[in-house]
Write a protein that holds these residues in place. Structure first.
Motif, PDB file in Angstrom:
ATOM      1  N   ASP A 172     -32.161  11.686   2.237  1.00 47.74           N
ATOM      2  CA  ASP A 172     -31.209  12.752   2.576  1.00 47.74           C
ATOM      3  C   ASP A 172     -29.841  12.490   1.955  1.00 47.74           C
ATOM      4  O   ASP A 172     -29.208  13.404   1.417  1.00 47.74           O
ATOM      5  N   LYS A 173     -29.380  11.232   2.021  1.00 44.53           N
ATOM      6  CA  LYS A 173     -28.084  10.881   1.433  1.00 44.53           C
ATOM      7  C   LYS A 173     -28.104  11.103  -0.082  1.00 44.53           C
ATOM      8  O   LYS A 173     -27.135  11.594  -0.658  1.00 44.53           O
ATOM      9  N   ILE A 174     -29.209  10.728  -0.720  1.00 43.02           N
ATOM     10  CA  ILE A 174     -29.335  10.915  -2.166  1.00 43.02           C
ATOM     11  C   ILE A 174     -29.284  12.396  -2.507  1.00 43.02           C
ATOM     12  O   ILE A 174     -28.606  12.817  -3.451  1.00 43.02           O
ATOM     13  N   SER A 175     -29.968  13.191  -1.724  1.00 44.39           N
ATOM     14  CA  SER A 175     -29.989  14.636  -1.940  1.00 44.39           C
ATOM     15  C   SER A 175     -28.590  15.240  -1.757  1.00 44.39           C
ATOM     16  O   SER A 175     -28.144  16.055  -2.576  1.00 44.39           O
ATOM     17  N   GLU A 176     -27.900  14.846  -0.683  1.00 43.92           N
ATOM     18  CA  GLU A 176     -26.542  15.337  -0.435  1.00 43.92           C
ATOM     19  C   GLU A 176     -25.600  14.947  -1.574  1.00 43.92           C
ATOM     20  O   GLU A 176     -24.791  15.765  -2.030  1.00 43.92           O
ATOM     21  N   THR A 177     -25.688  13.717  -2.012  1.00 43.42           N
ATOM     22  CA  THR A 177     -24.817  13.243  -3.091  1.00 43.42           C
ATOM     23  C   THR A 177     -25.122  13.980  -4.392  1.00 43.42           C
ATOM     24  O   THR A 177     -24.201  14.372  -5.112  1.00 43.42           O
ATOM     25  N   ILE A 179     -13.159  15.211 -12.061  1.00 44.86           N
ATOM     26  CA  ILE A 179     -13.810  14.188 -12.889  1.00 44.86           C
ATOM     27  C   ILE A 179     -13.822  12.853 -12.138  1.00 44.86           C
ATOM     28  O   ILE A 179     -14.837  12.153 -12.097  1.00 44.86           O
ATOM     29  N   GLY A 180     -12.688  12.504 -11.528  1.00 42.34           N
ATOM     30  CA  GLY A 180     -12.607  11.257 -10.764  1.00 42.34           C
ATOM     31  C   GLY A 180     -13.566  11.246  -9.582  1.00 42.34           C
ATOM     32  O   GLY A 180     -14.266  10.261  -9.338  1.00 42.34           O
ATOM     33  N   LYS A 181     -13.613  12.357  -8.847  1.00 45.12           N
ATOM     34  CA  LYS A 181     -14.516  12.452  -7.701  1.00 45.12           C
ATOM     35  C   LYS A 181     -15.971  12.385  -8.148  1.00 45.12           C
ATOM     36  O   LYS A 181     -16.800  11.748  -7.492  1.00 45.12           O
ATOM     37  N   LYS A 182     -16.275  13.055  -9.256  1.00 50.93           N
ATOM     38  CA  LYS A 182     -17.647  13.037  -9.765  1.00 50.93           C
ATOM     39  C   LYS A 182     -18.044  11.613 -10.147  1.00 50.93           C
ATOM     40  O   LYS A 182     -19.147  11.162  -9.825  1.00 50.93           O
ATOM     41  N   ASP A 183     -17.151  10.898 -10.825  1.00 55.64           N
ATOM     42  CA  ASP A 183     -17.440   9.513 -11.213  1.00 55.64           C
ATOM     43  C   ASP A 183     -17.703   8.638  -9.990  1.00 55.64           C
ATOM     44  O   ASP A 183     -18.615   7.799  -9.992  1.00 55.64           O
ATOM     45  N   GLU A 184     -16.906   8.837  -8.925  1.00 56.25           N
ATOM     46  CA  GLU A 184     -17.115   8.074  -7.695  1.00 56.25           C
ATOM     47  C   GLU A 184     -18.493   8.369  -7.106  1.00 56.25           C
ATOM     48  O   GLU A 184     -19.208   7.447  -6.684  1.00 56.25           O
ATOM     49  N   GLN A 185     -18.855   9.645  -7.067  1.00 57.21           N
ATOM     50  CA  GLN A 185     -20.139  10.037  -6.485  1.00 57.21           C
ATOM     51  C   GLN A 185     -21.313   9.559  -7.339  1.00 57.21           C
ATOM     52  O   GLN A 185     -22.375   9.236  -6.812  1.00 57.21           O
ATOM     53  N   LEU A 186     -21.122   9.519  -8.656  1.00 61.24           N
ATOM     54  CA  LEU A 186     -22.176   8.990  -9.524  1.00 61.24           C
ATOM     55  C   LEU A 186     -22.426   7.516  -9.227  1.00 61.24           C
ATOM     56  O   LEU A 186     -23.576   7.058  -9.217  1.00 61.24           O
ATOM     57  N   ALA A 187     -21.351   6.774  -8.967  1.00 57.66           N
ATOM     58  CA  ALA A 187     -21.495   5.356  -8.618  1.00 57.66           C
ATOM     59  C   ALA A 187     -22.209   5.214  -7.268  1.00 57.66           C
ATOM     60  O   ALA A 187     -23.083   4.352  -7.108  1.00 57.66           O
ATOM     61  N   VAL A 188     -21.842   6.065  -6.314  1.00 65.23           N
ATOM     62  CA  VAL A 188     -22.496   6.045  -4.996  1.00 65.23           C
ATOM     63  C   VAL A 188     -23.975   6.381  -5.149  1.00 65.23           C
ATOM     64  O   VAL A 188     -24.839   5.727  -4.562  1.00 65.23           O
ATOM     65  N   LEU A 189     -24.273   7.396  -5.966  1.00 65.87           N
ATOM     66  CA  LEU A 189     -25.662   7.812  -6.174  1.00 65.87           C
ATOM     67  C   LEU A 189     -26.484   6.685  -6.787  1.00 65.87           C
ATOM     68  O   LEU A 189     -27.614   6.434  -6.355  1.00 65.87           O
ATOM     69  N   GLU A 190     -25.910   6.001  -7.742  1.00 66.62           N
ATOM     70  CA  GLU A 190     -26.628   4.885  -8.378  1.00 66.62           C
ATOM     71  C   GLU A 190     -26.914   3.784  -7.366  1.00 66.62           C
ATOM     72  O   GLU A 190     -28.019   3.217  -7.331  1.00 66.62           O
ATOM     73  N   LYS A 191     -25.947   3.499  -6.517  1.00 68.81           N
ATOM     74  CA  LYS A 191     -26.125   2.482  -5.482  1.00 68.81           C
ATOM     75  C   LYS A 191     -27.214   2.907  -4.489  1.00 68.81           C
ATOM     76  O   LYS A 191     -28.062   2.096  -4.095  1.00 68.81           O
ATOM     77  N   LEU A 192     -27.206   4.175  -4.085  1.00 71.82           N
ATOM     78  CA  LEU A 192     -28.216   4.683  -3.158  1.00 71.82           C
ATOM     79  C   LEU A 192     -29.614   4.627  -3.765  1.00 71.82           C
ATOM     80  O   LEU A 192     -30.579   4.267  -3.083  1.00 71.82           O
ATOM     81  N   LYS A 193     -29.718   4.953  -5.042  1.00 69.56           N
ATOM     82  CA  LYS A 193     -31.025   4.907  -5.708  1.00 69.56           C
ATOM     83  C   LYS A 193     -31.546   3.476  -5.783  1.00 69.56           C
ATOM     84  O   LYS A 193     -32.739   3.232  -5.580  1.00 69.56           O
ATOM     85  N   THR A 194     -30.664   2.546  -6.057  1.00 69.93           N
ATOM     86  CA  THR A 194     -31.062   1.136  -6.093  1.00 69.93           C
ATOM     87  C   THR A 194     -31.523   0.682  -4.716  1.00 69.93           C
ATOM     88  O   THR A 194     -32.552   0.006  -4.582  1.00 69.93           O
ATOM     89  N   GLU A 195     -30.781   1.075  -3.696  1.00 67.45           N
ATOM     90  CA  GLU A 195     -31.149   0.711  -2.332  1.00 67.45           C
ATOM     91  C   GLU A 195     -32.508   1.312  -1.959  1.00 67.45           C
ATOM     92  O   GLU A 195     -33.321   0.671  -1.307  1.00 67.45           O
ATOM     93  N   LYS A 196     -32.760   2.531  -2.398  1.00 68.54           N
ATOM     94  CA  LYS A 196     -34.044   3.182  -2.115  1.00 68.54           C
ATOM     95  C   LYS A 196     -35.186   2.446  -2.813  1.00 68.54           C
ATOM     96  O   LYS A 196     -36.260   2.277  -2.237  1.00 68.54           O
ATOM     97  N   GLU A 197     -34.961   1.993  -4.031  1.00 73.32           N
ATOM     98  CA  GLU A 197     -35.983   1.207  -4.733  1.00 73.32           C
ATOM     99  C   GLU A 197     -36.314  -0.059  -3.955  1.00 73.32           C
ATOM    100  O   GLU A 197     -37.490  -0.414  -3.802  1.00 73.32           O
ATOM    101  N   TYR A 198     -35.273  -0.736  -3.464  1.00 73.00           N
ATOM    102  CA  TYR A 198     -35.492  -1.946  -2.673  1.00 73.00           C
ATOM    103  C   TYR A 198     -36.276  -1.618  -1.402  1.00 73.00           C
ATOM    104  O   TYR A 198     -37.178  -2.363  -1.008  1.00 73.00           O
ATOM    105  N   LEU A 199     -35.941  -0.525  -0.772  1.00 73.55           N
ATOM    106  CA  LEU A 199     -36.615  -0.125   0.454  1.00 73.55           C
ATOM    107  C   LEU A 199     -38.076   0.231   0.194  1.00 73.55           C
ATOM    108  O   LEU A 199     -38.956  -0.111   0.989  1.00 73.55           O
ATOM    109  N   ASP A 200     -38.335   0.901  -0.930  1.00 77.16           N
ATOM    110  CA  ASP A 200     -39.720   1.225  -1.302  1.00 77.16           C
ATOM    111  C   ASP A 200     -40.529  -0.054  -1.547  1.00 77.16           C
ATOM    112  O   ASP A 200     -41.684  -0.155  -1.131  1.00 77.16           O
ATOM    113  N   ASP A 201     -39.910  -1.015  -2.231  1.00 77.47           N
ATOM    114  CA  ASP A 201     -40.578  -2.300  -2.459  1.00 77.47           C
ATOM    115  C   ASP A 201     -40.863  -3.006  -1.136  1.00 77.47           C
ATOM    116  O   ASP A 201     -41.946  -3.572  -0.944  1.00 77.47           O
ATOM    117  N   LEU A 202     -39.899  -2.954  -0.226  1.00 80.73           N
ATOM    118  CA  LEU A 202     -40.071  -3.574   1.085  1.00 80.73           C
ATOM    119  C   LEU A 202     -41.224  -2.917   1.841  1.00 80.73           C
ATOM    120  O   LEU A 202     -42.047  -3.604   2.448  1.00 80.73           O
TER     121      LEU A 202
END
Length: 129
Positions: free
Chosen positions: A94-99, A29-52
């Motif tokens: 790729d990172k989003i997919s792996e996560t 559960i702890g590991k999953k929560d950590e990865q969910l936070a990482v995934l959310e951060k990666l998705k936000t970064e991807k949105e910024y990159l798409d806008d760029l």
């Protein structure tokens, strides 16, 4: 101190193996929560990159722009910057997919442990969040 409702007693013995499963469940559960936070951060970064990428496409191809590399900005042509942004976008995808796959594997393990623990303990254990 009893945590069960009044009149209800726990008659199920918790074995060492059961405790190990409960501990593993908690760890997952702890590991999953950590990865969910990482995934959310990666998705936000991807949105910024798409806008760029959209903004860069509007510029003249021969124009030079500032592109951040590490902690510094360098001037490069728009066409080169577009290549770099596309490469970063692929890496991020790729990172989003792996996560996501890692989170799915945690979910499978958690479901398996839930089945095992509920089969033994029934209503005497609460694994829901």
């Amino acid at each position: 101190m009893d945590l069960l409702p009044e009149g209800q007693r726990n008659t199920t013995e918790v074995l060492w193996e059961d405790q190990q499963k409960i501990n593993k469940f908690s760890t997952l559960i702890g590991k999953k929560d950590e990865q969910l936070a990482v995934l959310e951060k990666l998705k936000t970064e991807k949105e910024y990159l798409d806008d760029l990428a959209l903004e860069i496409e509007l510029l003249d191809e021969d124009e030079k722009i500032q592109y951040k590399v590490g902690e510094v900005f360098i001037y490069m042509k728009v066409s080169k910057a577009v290549e770099k942004v596309e490469l970063e976008n692929e890496k991020l995808t790729d990172k989003i997919s792996e996560t996501s796959n890692l989170i799915d594997s945690y979910d499978e393990s958690l479901d398996d442990l839930k089945k095992q623990l509920y089969a033994k303990f029934g209503n005497n254990i609460n694994l829901e969040r």
